[in-house]
Design a protein around this motif. Structure first.
Motif, mmCIF file in Angstrom:
data_model
loop_
_atom_site.group_PDB
_atom_site.id
_atom_site.type_symbol
_atom_site.label_atom_id
_atom_site.label_comp_id
_atom_site.label_asym_id
_atom_site.label_seq_id
_atom_site.Cartn_x
_atom_site.Cartn_y
_atom_site.Cartn_z
ATOM 1 N N THR A 6 58.648 11.095 7.246
ATOM 2 C CA THR A 6 58.689 12.444 6.658
ATOM 3 C C THR A 6 58.898 13.464 7.778
ATOM 4 O OG1 THR A 6 57.034 11.636 5.110
ATOM 5 C CG2 THR A 6 57.425 14.016 5.120
ATOM 6 N N CYS A 49 61.322 18.630 -0.827
ATOM 7 C CA CYS A 49 59.884 18.391 -0.689
ATOM 8 C C CYS A 49 59.400 17.747 -1.980
ATOM 9 C CB CYS A 49 59.154 19.701 -0.402
ATOM 10 S SG CYS A 49 59.667 20.393 1.185
ATOM 11 N N LEU A 67 52.072 10.816 6.868
ATOM 12 C CA LEU A 67 53.391 11.316 6.445
ATOM 13 C C LEU A 67 54.430 11.020 7.515
ATOM 14 C CD1 LEU A 67 52.352 14.790 4.965
ATOM 15 C CD2 LEU A 67 52.939 12.699 3.717
ATOM 16 N N ALA A 102 56.979 16.601 2.505
ATOM 17 C CA ALA A 102 55.882 16.458 1.546
ATOM 18 C C ALA A 102 55.455 17.866 1.110
ATOM 19 C CB ALA A 102 54.727 15.708 2.201
ATOM 20 N N VAL A 113 56.566 19.380 5.930
ATOM 21 C CA VAL A 113 55.466 19.438 4.948
ATOM 22 C C VAL A 113 55.222 20.903 4.578
ATOM 23 C CG1 VAL A 113 53.655 19.418 6.760
ATOM 24 C CG2 VAL A 113 53.082 18.743 4.423
ATOM 25 N N ALA A 173 49.708 19.190 11.615
ATOM 26 C CA ALA A 173 51.101 18.764 11.397
ATOM 27 C C ALA A 173 51.867 18.778 12.724
ATOM 28 C CB ALA A 173 51.779 19.694 10.383
ATOM 29 N N MET A 210 49.101 18.137 2.821
ATOM 30 C CA MET A 210 48.484 17.120 3.683
ATOM 31 C C MET A 210 47.065 17.578 3.999
ATOM 32 S SD MET A 210 49.987 18.204 7.388
ATOM 33 C CE MET A 210 48.369 18.269 8.143
#
Ligand code: PEP
Length: 250
Positions: A87, A40, A82, A62, A90, A115, A65
């Protein structure tokens, strides 16, 4: 049997050239593991990291967010942004974000929903303070956090969610929860999930431990019955040390 997932959280460290060097060093060291490996990374490293992990078993996440899709939120990055560059994961609700950036269980829940709606997999962080542990409130704190984080989330999403139990007093302090303490609290989180979703779902959900994990303690922690790997901060900044944690079972 649940898989083991080892995720590094680089926090605000690593320039793109350092990220690329790290991935080049890590790749041969972890290529034979059956454990899932995630890094990450800061937003500015994401694109470089995603390019350099192509064809490897390393996945990229990531560290934060925003929950809104788009709009006037200067400085923020959405789930769709993302996802659009590839990606996969997260981190949501890390204790540093709760402490320094006013994140709450409510914002965590909004971010988790956002997400999942674009196919990004959240790593949801929960954990108690030292005061809360010492006053016997650990179970009520973490079960309440997880209930709020998952409010309105359907059970079919659980396979795309990772929970990281991170006692705040163990993060970046060098103090690790004992393997018994970590396992007991993770079992309590799993029990809460079984109350919310049923035993089968609870038995399948990945719950990591985080808090001063290093190569010298990874094996004893990750071999515990309820601990499905770790979220690793400081010790994820050196490729050889992180590789030893990933390869704890070799
Ligand atoms: C973390 O950042 O999630 C973490 C657990 O940090 P550390 O391993 O350095 O305690």
């Amino acid at each position: 049997m649940r898989r083991k997932v080892i995720a590094g959280n680089w926090k605000m460290n690593m320039l793109p050239n350092e990220a690329i060097n790290f991935i080049q060093q890590l790749e041969p060291l972890v290529k034979d593991t059956k454990n899932e490996v995630i890094l990450c990374v800061p937003f500015t490293d994401l694109f470089y990291a995603l390019l350099h992990v192509q064809g490897t078993n390393i996945k990229i996440g990531a560290q934060n967010m925003h929950w809104e899709e788009k709009g006037a939120f200067t400085g923020e990055v959405s789930a769709q942004m993302l996802k659009s560059i590839g990606t996969e994961y997260v981190i949501i609700g890390h204790s540093e974000r709760r402490q320094y950036f006013a994140e709450t269980d409510e914002t965590v829940n909004k971010k988790v929903k956002s997400a999942l709606s674009v196919g990004l997999k959240p790593i949801i962080c929960i954990g108690e303070t030292l005061d809360q542990r010492e006053s016997g409130k650990t179970e009520s704190i973490v079960t309440n956090q997880i209930e709020k984080a998952l409010e309105g989330i359907e059970s079919k999403n659980l396979e795309n969610i990772i929970i990281a139990y991170e006692p705040i007093w163990a993060i970046g302090t060098g103090k690790t929860a004992t393997k018994e303490e970590a396992n007991e609290t993770i079992a309590q989180i799993r029990k809460k999930i079984s109350e919310l979703y049923g035993q089968n779902e609870a038995d399948g959900v990945i719950i990591q431990y985080g808090g001063s994990v290093k190569s010298s303690n990874a094996k004893e922690l990750f071999e515990m019955s309820d601990i499905d790997g770790g979220l690793v901060g400081g010790a994820s900044l050196k490729a050889d040390e992180f590789a030893k944690i990933v390869n704890y079972d070799k």
